[in-house]
Write a protein that holds these residues in place. Structure first.
Motif, short mmCIF file in Angstrom:
data_model
loop_
_atom_site.label_atom_id
_atom_site.label_comp_id
_atom_site.label_asym_id
_atom_site.label_seq_id
_atom_site.Cartn_x
_atom_site.Cartn_y
_atom_site.Cartn_z
N ASN A 99 28.41 -33.58 -29.41
CA ASN A 99 27.27 -32.22 -30.06
C ASN A 99 28.60 -31.72 -29.43
OD1 ASN A 99 26.30 -29.27 -30.00
ND2 ASN A 99 24.21 -30.90 -29.44
N PRO A 100 29.63 -30.13 -30.52
CA PRO A 100 30.72 -29.18 -30.10
C PRO A 100 29.92 -28.72 -28.97
CG PRO A 100 30.62 -29.43 -32.14
CD PRO A 100 28.76 -31.06 -31.75
N ARG A 101 28.29 -27.82 -28.89
CA ARG A 101 28.18 -27.26 -28.89
C ARG A 101 27.04 -26.99 -26.93
NH1 ARG A 101 23.04 -27.16 -33.33
NH2 ARG A 101 23.91 -26.24 -35.14
N LEU A 102 28.01 -27.99 -26.97
CA LEU A 102 27.33 -28.54 -25.30
C LEU A 102 28.31 -27.21 -24.86
CD1 LEU A 102 26.64 -32.50 -25.40
CD2 LEU A 102 25.09 -30.67 -25.33
N PHE A 103 28.22 -26.77 -23.14
CA PHE A 103 29.05 -26.73 -22.40
C PHE A 103 29.84 -27.68 -22.45
CE2 PHE A 103 29.68 -23.57 -18.46
CZ PHE A 103 29.80 -23.30 -19.13
N PRO A 104 31.51 -27.23 -21.91
CA PRO A 104 32.72 -28.17 -21.64
C PRO A 104 32.76 -28.49 -20.74
CG PRO A 104 32.90 -25.96 -22.38
CD PRO A 104 31.93 -25.25 -22.16
N ASN A 466 18.20 -23.32 -11.23
CA ASN A 466 18.93 -23.49 -10.73
C ASN A 466 19.94 -22.28 -10.50
OD1 ASN A 466 17.89 -25.81 -9.50
ND2 ASN A 466 19.60 -27.15 -10.86
N ILE A 467 20.08 -21.73 -11.89
CA ILE A 467 21.58 -20.61 -11.38
C ILE A 467 20.91 -19.25 -11.13
CG2 ILE A 467 23.03 -19.00 -12.57
CD1 ILE A 467 22.94 -21.10 -15.16
N LEU A 508 19.98 -9.69 -12.95
CA LEU A 508 19.82 -10.69 -13.47
C LEU A 508 20.56 -11.96 -14.21
CD1 LEU A 508 18.88 -13.77 -11.31
CD2 LEU A 508 16.53 -12.64 -12.25
N LEU A 509 20.20 -10.90 -15.69
CA LEU A 509 20.91 -11.60 -16.24
C LEU A 509 22.55 -11.89 -16.88
CD1 LEU A 509 18.53 -9.62 -19.23
CD2 LEU A 509 18.69 -12.34 -18.83
N ALA A 510 23.22 -10.48 -16.29
CA ALA A 510 24.34 -10.10 -15.50
C ALA A 510 24.65 -11.66 -15.72
CB ALA A 510 24.39 -9.03 -15.23
N PHE A 511 24.15 -12.09 -13.79
CA PHE A 511 24.89 -13.12 -13.39
C PHE A 511 24.23 -14.46 -13.60
CE2 PHE A 511 23.39 -16.36 -9.75
CZ PHE A 511 23.97 -16.50 -8.90
N PHE A 512 24.07 -14.63 -14.86
CA PHE A 512 23.78 -16.36 -15.99
C PHE A 512 25.53 -15.87 -16.80
CE2 PHE A 512 19.92 -15.91 -14.72
CZ PHE A 512 19.16 -17.25 -15.27
N THR A 513 25.51 -15.01 -17.27
CA THR A 513 27.33 -15.07 -17.84
C THR A 513 27.70 -16.07 -17.16
OG1 THR A 513 26.34 -12.76 -18.63
CG2 THR A 513 29.03 -13.46 -19.00
N GLY A 514 28.42 -16.99 -18.05
CA GLY A 514 29.74 -17.73 -17.52
C GLY A 514 29.85 -18.92 -17.71
N LYS A 515 27.88 -18.90 -16.37
CA LYS A 515 27.51 -20.24 -16.07
C LYS A 515 27.04 -21.19 -16.62
CE LYS A 515 27.06 -18.08 -11.65
NZ LYS A 515 27.31 -16.19 -11.94
N VAL A 516 26.97 -21.26 -18.17
CA VAL A 516 26.71 -21.80 -18.71
C VAL A 516 26.83 -21.49 -20.34
CG1 VAL A 516 24.02 -22.18 -17.94
CG2 VAL A 516 24.31 -20.14 -19.28
N ALA A 517 26.06 -22.24 -21.56
CA ALA A 517 27.02 -21.82 -22.36
C ALA A 517 26.38 -20.38 -23.38
CB ALA A 517 26.39 -22.81 -23.79
N ALA A 569 23.60 -9.37 -26.54
CA ALA A 569 24.64 -9.87 -27.32
C ALA A 569 23.85 -11.79 -26.24
CB ALA A 569 25.27 -9.36 -26.14
N HIS A 570 23.46 -11.80 -25.44
CA HIS A 570 23.20 -12.92 -24.82
C HIS A 570 21.98 -13.51 -25.77
CE1 HIS A 570 19.72 -10.38 -22.91
NE2 HIS A 570 18.91 -10.71 -23.30
N ALA A 571 21.23 -13.21 -26.36
CA ALA A 571 20.37 -13.95 -27.26
C ALA A 571 21.41 -14.31 -28.65
CB ALA A 571 19.58 -12.53 -28.44
N ASP A 572 22.80 -14.47 -29.00
CA ASP A 572 23.95 -15.01 -29.25
C ASP A 572 23.41 -16.49 -30.30
OD1 ASP A 572 27.65 -14.63 -29.80
OD2 ASP A 572 25.54 -14.62 -31.15
N LYS A 573 23.94 -16.47 -31.30
CA LYS A 573 22.84 -17.78 -31.65
C LYS A 573 23.87 -19.13 -31.02
CE LYS A 573 24.96 -15.47 -36.07
NZ LYS A 573 25.75 -15.07 -36.90
N PRO A 574 23.44 -20.35 -31.99
CA PRO A 574 25.09 -21.14 -30.95
C PRO A 574 25.74 -21.65 -31.69
CG PRO A 574 22.45 -22.44 -31.32
CD PRO A 574 22.46 -20.76 -31.61
#
Ligand code: AMP
Length: 579
Positions: A99-104, A466-467, A508-517, A569-574
């Motif tokens: 599944n290419p939608r997973l995080f690298p 966890n994040i 807190l929302l911004a804290f997730f950026t870059g840590k997950v897809a 932007a964080h509600a972007d689609k898969p």
């Protein structure tokens, strides 16, 4: 005691290659039509598909791939991917769809765990390949599913699929394989911990294809044209490539364009009669059709599953467009089909609302799957439509154990080496909670796992928690699913601040950026003084979900009433649904 009398029938193994051989020989002129990544429409026949699948088998053998080794794919629904389904498995190697939608990082973990030898990829995923290549040292080669003119410019050394095929003549006889050999490998999305591999056999794939084509399942015939929207990287597109070869069905493959307009136009142009996919894609299609004021001229039915089909969607399809909805339930561990909502003769005589009430459920099992619900004490619960319990299943296309769960050993070795069995008394516990009514119709009421399913794909609540707790201002956090009109569910973080901490929602929302897809990013954060816990100190998610049942996410409001530009932007689609 006298010896049992053995039957006197041929011992012909049930192999995946027999499906494509049948399609090529007996439905040779039936088409496979694909919207290509290159932008055009490609059409050829099952006969040509088999020849190219044989060329692929020859090419992989020439590259040194041995039977039993894994060859992975990172690809959309298209004809080259179909060739991989048959070409890889045809000589005994294992087709591992990723599944290419997973995080690298997750993809790299899966490639390494599966010990993939080669990876075939659509050029859309070329940037991903450069990332993966550094993390997957055991992969011998990366093969771009294109010709030389479309070869991606990468740091990684890449082979071109068409060049490899051109070097082969397709004069190849599928070898006879043991039907218990592994054919396909699909990983679950790793809801709690690492992903787990379901390793199907040739036999299970063929039996599943038979069942999928039955009239009370997807009802596939040589008179149909089916467009699977469900990706070929998600549980083998519910077995559709195998079942269409078995039934001689025309196959229409949408590539990467899964928006309502693109799907509608392809369905109309190719006179598609059946389709299959998760609720989210149908929402896009229905919205487009309503806005454009168009109707289907050939579509008769669609299978909807992967997450619960909202009753309103079922009604819109049936009442507004005259399209039959078949609500289906299954899972990766079940190849995936388990139940489908098809009425029997007596049920179909009932009044409309009674029929609808049944059709909104996930349906009854097809032959090959048995199911039961059990209580906490493990005892079977009644089929009264009221009692709900843990759903257990069994059958020849349900897993016996996960692939290399012990960290290194493969099938063919003795059971002690193959990891602990997940079975309970010979049944596979699905992790779903359900009722079964006196009609034998299954209704999924909850998941015992606490994952969030967005647009048909899992999001792990634990990873997000966890994040959140990694933020210096956060003491504790829970992540729960919130209803969303577009993606079915989106994550909400309910967090407790550390005493004196001044962290805000946006921080807190911004804290997730870059840590997950991107599509895993939580849609909202809300702060509370404390979270509910069980006696053993675990989070009581059920209680929390009840507490936040009426919570409306800002992104849900945006879909309901406001222009989509207002959608954060964080509600972007898969990935699969991006242009
Ligand atoms: P996957 O292995 O990714 O296909 O996910 C399987 C899980 O999706 C099941 O265990 C269910 O929790 C959920 N699921 C699949 N189909 C349905 C459905 N029709 N209604 C509700 N949940 C579903």
């Amino acid at each position: 005691m006298s010896a049992p009398l053995l039957g006197q029938m041929m011992d012909v193994p049930l192999t995946v290659s027999s499906l494509i051989a049948h399609a090529a020989r007996h439905h040779g002129s039936t088409e496979i039509v694909s919207r290509r990544i290159e932008g055009d429409i490609h059409r050829y026949t099952w006969r040509e598909c088999e020849t190219r699948a044989k060329q692929l088998a020859q090419a992989l053998r020439a590259l040194g791939v041995e039977p039993g080794e894994r060859v992975a794919t990172l690809a959309w629904n298209g004809y080259r991917h179909v060739e991989a389904y048959f070409g890889v498995t045809g000589f005994g190697a294992v087709c591992h769809t990723i599944n290419p939608r997973l995080f690298p990082e997750q993809i790299a973990w899966i490639v390494n765990h599966a010990d993939d030898r080669y990876v075939l990829f659509d050029t859309t995923f070329a940037p991903l390949v450069d990332l993966l290549a550094t993390q997957c040292p055991n992969v011998r080669g990366w093969i771009a599913l294109c010709d030389e003119a479309h070869r991606p410019d990468l740091r990684t050394e890449v082979r071109c699929y068409e060049t490899l095929l051109d070097a082969q003549d397709g004069q190849y006889a599928w070898p006879e394989l043991d039907e218990k050999q592994a054919s396909n490998l699909c990983y679950t999305s790793g809801t709690t911990g690492n992903p787990k591999g379901a390793l199907y056999t040739h036999r299970s794939s063929v039996l599943h294809a038979y069942a999928a084509a039955l009239p009370d399942a997807m009802s596939l015939s040589a008179r149909d044209a089916i467009l699977p929207v469900v990706p070929m990287f998600h549980v083998n597109a519910w077995g559709i490539p195998h079942a269409t070869a078995l039934a001689g069905t025309k196959l229409v493959l949408p590539g990467k364009d899964l928006d309502g307009k693109s799907l509608y136009e392809l369905m109309e142009a190719e006179r598609v009669t059946a389709s299959a996919g998760v609720p989210t894609v149908w929402l896009g299609l229905l919205t487009y059709m309503r806005d454009a004021g168009v109707r289907f001229s050939t579509l008769e039915r669609t299978v909807i599953g992967g997450s619960a089909c909202p009753p309103a969607m079922l009604r819109a399809f049936e009442d507004d467009y005259g399209v039959q909805v078949i609500h289906a339930w299954g899972m990766t561990e079940m190849s995936p089909l388990g139940t489908l909502s098809k009425l029997n003769w007596e049920q179909s005589q009932r009044p409309l609302e009674a029929r609808r009430a049944l059709l909104e459920k996930q349906g009854r099992v097809i032959y090959g799957v048995d199911m039961k619900i059990v209580g906490d004490d493990g005892r079977e619960l009644p089929w009264d439509g009221v009692a709900f319990g843990d759903l257990h299943v069994r059958g020849p296309w349900v897993i016996d154990r996960y692939f290399r769960q012990d960290g290194g050993h493969e099938s063919g070795q003795d059971s002690a080496q193959r990891g602990a069995s997940p079975l309970v008394d010979g049944w596979f516990p699905t992790g779903d909670v359900a009722t079964i009514d006196p009609d034998g119709f299954l209704h999924i009421t909850d998941r015992s796992k606490d994952v969030i399913k967005s647009g048909g794909e899992w999001i792990s609540s634990i990873d997000l928690e966890n994040i959140a707790v990694a933020h210096p201002g956060i003491a504790e956090a829970a992540c729960i699913a919130c209803a969303h009109p577009r993606w079915t569910e989106r994550p909400l973080i309910v967090a407790v601040k550390k005493p004196g901490a001044a962290v805000t929602r946006d921080e807190l929302l911004a804290f997730f950026t870059g840590k997950v897809a991107k599509w895993w990013l939580p849609d909202d954060v809300t702060f509370v003084d404390e979270l509910p816990h069980t006696a053993t100190g675990k989070l009581q998610k059920l209680k929390l979900r009840e507490q936040f049942r009426d919570y409306v996410l800002p992104s849900a409001l945006a879909v309901a009433g406001c222009p989509l530009d207002d959608e954060p932007a964080h509600a972007d689609k898969p990935l699969a649904q991006r242009e």
